[in-house]
Scaffold this motif. Structure first.
Motif, PDB file in Angstrom:
ATOM      1  N   LYS A 133      35.821  44.055  32.377  1.00  0.00           N
ATOM      2  CA  LYS A 133      35.769  42.610  32.161  1.00  0.00           C
ATOM      3  C   LYS A 133      37.103  42.044  31.650  1.00  0.00           C
ATOM      4  O   LYS A 133      37.144  41.181  30.781  1.00  0.00           O
ATOM      5  N   LEU A 134      38.185  42.572  32.194  1.00  0.00           N
ATOM      6  CA  LEU A 134      39.496  42.015  31.886  1.00  0.00           C
ATOM      7  C   LEU A 134      39.698  40.722  32.670  1.00  0.00           C
ATOM      8  O   LEU A 134      39.295  40.621  33.828  1.00  0.00           O
ATOM      9  N   ILE A 135      40.316  39.748  32.035  1.00  0.00           N
ATOM     10  CA  ILE A 135      40.640  38.494  32.709  1.00  0.00           C
ATOM     11  C   ILE A 135      42.151  38.431  32.911  1.00  0.00           C
ATOM     12  O   ILE A 135      42.923  38.582  31.963  1.00  0.00           O
ATOM     13  N   ILE A 136      42.549  38.232  34.157  1.00  0.00           N
ATOM     14  CA  ILE A 136      43.967  38.162  34.490  1.00  0.00           C
ATOM     15  C   ILE A 136      44.338  36.716  34.763  1.00  0.00           C
ATOM     16  O   ILE A 136      43.771  36.064  35.651  1.00  0.00           O
ATOM     17  N   GLY A 137      45.283  36.193  33.999  1.00  0.00           N
ATOM     18  CA  GLY A 137      45.775  34.836  34.189  1.00  0.00           C
ATOM     19  C   GLY A 137      47.094  34.865  34.932  1.00  0.00           C
ATOM     20  O   GLY A 137      48.031  35.540  34.516  1.00  0.00           O
ATOM     21  N   ILE A 138      47.160  34.138  36.033  1.00  0.00           N
ATOM     22  CA  ILE A 138      48.381  34.096  36.840  1.00  0.00           C
ATOM     23  C   ILE A 138      49.013  32.719  36.718  1.00  0.00           C
ATOM     24  O   ILE A 138      48.397  31.703  37.062  1.00  0.00           O
ATOM     25  N   MET A 139      50.224  32.685  36.237  1.00  0.00           N
ATOM     26  CA  MET A 139      50.969  31.436  36.129  1.00  0.00           C
ATOM     27  C   MET A 139      51.776  31.258  37.410  1.00  0.00           C
ATOM     28  O   MET A 139      52.758  31.935  37.642  1.00  0.00           O
ATOM     29  N   ALA A 149      46.666  36.962  43.364  1.00  0.00           N
ATOM     30  CA  ALA A 149      45.312  36.573  42.951  1.00  0.00           C
ATOM     31  C   ALA A 149      44.262  37.113  43.909  1.00  0.00           C
ATOM     32  O   ALA A 149      43.217  37.631  43.483  1.00  0.00           O
ATOM     33  N   GLU A 150      44.535  37.024  45.191  1.00  0.00           N
ATOM     34  CA  GLU A 150      43.554  37.477  46.184  1.00  0.00           C
ATOM     35  C   GLU A 150      43.336  38.986  46.099  1.00  0.00           C
ATOM     36  O   GLU A 150      42.199  39.472  46.152  1.00  0.00           O
ATOM     37  N   LYS A 151      44.417  39.746  45.959  1.00  0.00           N
ATOM     38  CA  LYS A 151      44.274  41.206  45.873  1.00  0.00           C
ATOM     39  C   LYS A 151      43.499  41.610  44.630  1.00  0.00           C
ATOM     40  O   LYS A 151      42.626  42.489  44.681  1.00  0.00           O
ATOM     41  N   LEU A 152      43.815  40.998  43.504  1.00  0.00           N
ATOM     42  CA  LEU A 152      43.121  41.338  42.264  1.00  0.00           C
ATOM     43  C   LEU A 152      41.647  40.946  42.337  1.00  0.00           C
ATOM     44  O   LEU A 152      40.771  41.700  41.894  1.00  0.00           O
ATOM     45  N   LYS A 153      41.374  39.791  42.896  1.00  0.00           N
ATOM     46  CA  LYS A 153      39.985  39.344  43.038  1.00  0.00           C
ATOM     47  C   LYS A 153      39.196  40.305  43.920  1.00  0.00           C
ATOM     48  O   LYS A 153      38.050  40.660  43.611  1.00  0.00           O
ATOM     49  N   VAL A 159      39.903  36.639  37.848  1.00  0.00           N
ATOM     50  CA  VAL A 159      41.249  36.079  37.957  1.00  0.00           C
ATOM     51  C   VAL A 159      41.199  34.568  37.763  1.00  0.00           C
ATOM     52  O   VAL A 159      40.354  33.874  38.323  1.00  0.00           O
ATOM     53  N   ALA A 160      42.130  34.072  36.950  1.00  0.00           N
ATOM     54  CA  ALA A 160      42.294  32.629  36.746  1.00  0.00           C
ATOM     55  C   ALA A 160      43.759  32.290  36.994  1.00  0.00           C
ATOM     56  O   ALA A 160      44.630  33.169  37.010  1.00  0.00           O
ATOM     57  N   GLY A 161      44.051  31.007  37.207  1.00  0.00           N
ATOM     58  CA  GLY A 161      45.426  30.618  37.497  1.00  0.00           C
ATOM     59  C   GLY A 161      45.815  29.322  36.831  1.00  0.00           C
ATOM     60  O   GLY A 161      44.957  28.529  36.430  1.00  0.00           O
ATOM     61  N   TRP A 162      47.116  29.141  36.688  1.00  0.00           N
ATOM     62  CA  TRP A 162      47.652  27.881  36.158  1.00  0.00           C
ATOM     63  C   TRP A 162      48.707  27.356  37.115  1.00  0.00           C
ATOM     64  O   TRP A 162      49.590  28.094  37.560  1.00  0.00           O
ATOM     65  N   VAL A 163      48.588  26.068  37.455  1.00  0.00           N
ATOM     66  CA  VAL A 163      49.489  25.441  38.416  1.00  0.00           C
ATOM     67  C   VAL A 163      49.867  24.051  37.926  1.00  0.00           C
ATOM     68  O   VAL A 163      49.256  23.510  36.986  1.00  0.00           O
TER      69      VAL A 163
END
Length: 309
Positions: A133-139, A149-153, A159-163
């Protein structure tokens, strides 16, 4: 006949010329401005610098940049902003950076796993990853960030992201704009930086940002070295906000021998190897981009001159 000029400083310029000559039938491919009349040039491929004649080309229709980023050229007075500028972020480059990020996460959190095991035993590995249950944030969710993001998902990570701006993204959990940046950081056990380098993002990886991370978070920077305030990374490690970091990009490359990072076992340094720029992958992609452009197709990697990336 349309002429494509490949600037001499493009990596592997002769091989680039050979591939384009084979792919672009009916185009004239040259590697020196002295080989052609300025009025005949329709496309210019650049890399490290912007030639001073670029702004003087009367029939220029397209500029291609071999860099994954454009921060080193975007402010050049020789860059004509009325001409579309496309970054040659080819599929190989996107996948290579994404695989690098996956490997660093596996090495840190799943030392018995590797990409080969993922391919051989995907279902069992998926269950292992989901349980953590690790959450990966991609900036940054541009061409490369979206591939990460797609590969990790697909491996089962959350996976979450910031844009900066709102538009359709590869993942649903996306935070937008400066006001929501902290919300992403607060939930990220692993923070991945794949941002473009701009005035706003320079130094964005700083102690103020790190203070919002969960204790013991892990940082991966595959963006630019200037995204990181290096002294703040040391502070975050000392405070326990970060348990470690993997840096493929640095403020000074290679890392000076007397740099304090050398004394930090929790900081992994790689010599700017996550991505790869070379003619064997970029030139075929450039051919597709050029042909697509003159067929009025929608192209990926177009630079927004207002945003400077």
């Amino acid at each position: 006949m349309k002429t494509v000029l490949i600037q001499p400083d493009v990596k592997g310029v002769n091989e680039f010329h050979s591939i384009l000559s084979n792919d672009l039938i009916g185009y004239n491919i040259v590697t020196s401005v002295s080989d052609v009349n300025l009025s005949d040039i329709h496309v210019v491929i650049i890399w490290l610098s912007v030639p001073d004649f670029l702004i003087k080309l009367p029939n220029l229709k397209l500029i291609l940049s071999c860099g994954s980023g454009v921060n080193h050229i975007i402010n050049s007075s020789n860059l004509p902003h009325k001409i579309p500028l496309i970054r040659l972020v080819d599929p190989y480059l996107r996948n290579r950076v994404a695989d690098y990020v996956v490997e660093q996460i596996l090495n840190k959190f799943y030392p018995t796993l590797n990409l080969r095991k993922l391919q051989m035993d995907a279902s069992n590995v998926f269950d292992i990853i989901r349980k953590e249950k690790l959450i990966i944030g991609i900036m940054g969710l541009g061409l490369i960030g979206s591939t990460i993001a797609e590969k990790l998902k697909n491996l089962g990570f959350e996976v979450a992201g910031w844009v900066k701006t709102s538009k359709n993204r590869i993942i649903k959990d996306v935070y937008i704009g400066e006001d929501e940046k902290v919300e992403l950081v607060k939930k990220s056990n692993i923070l991945v930086c794949q941002l473009p380098l701009t005035r706003e993002t320079k130094g964005i990886l700083n102690i103020n940002l790190f203070n919002h991370l969960p204790d013991g978070a892990f940082l991966i920077n595959v963006g630019r070295g200037d995204h990181l305030i290096e002294s703040d990374l040391l502070k975050a490690l000392e405070m326990g906000k970060l348990s470690g970091a993997c840096l493929d990009v640095l403020e000074k490359e290679p890392l000076p021998e007397n740099h304090p990072f050398h004394k930090q076992p929790n900081i992994k340094i790689t010599p700017h190897i996550a991505g790869y720029i070379g003619p064997e992958t970029q030139a075929p992609y450039a051919s597709k981009v050029i042909m697509g452009f003159f067929k009025n197709e929608k192209l990926k990697g177009k630079v927004d001159y207002n945003s400077l990336y």
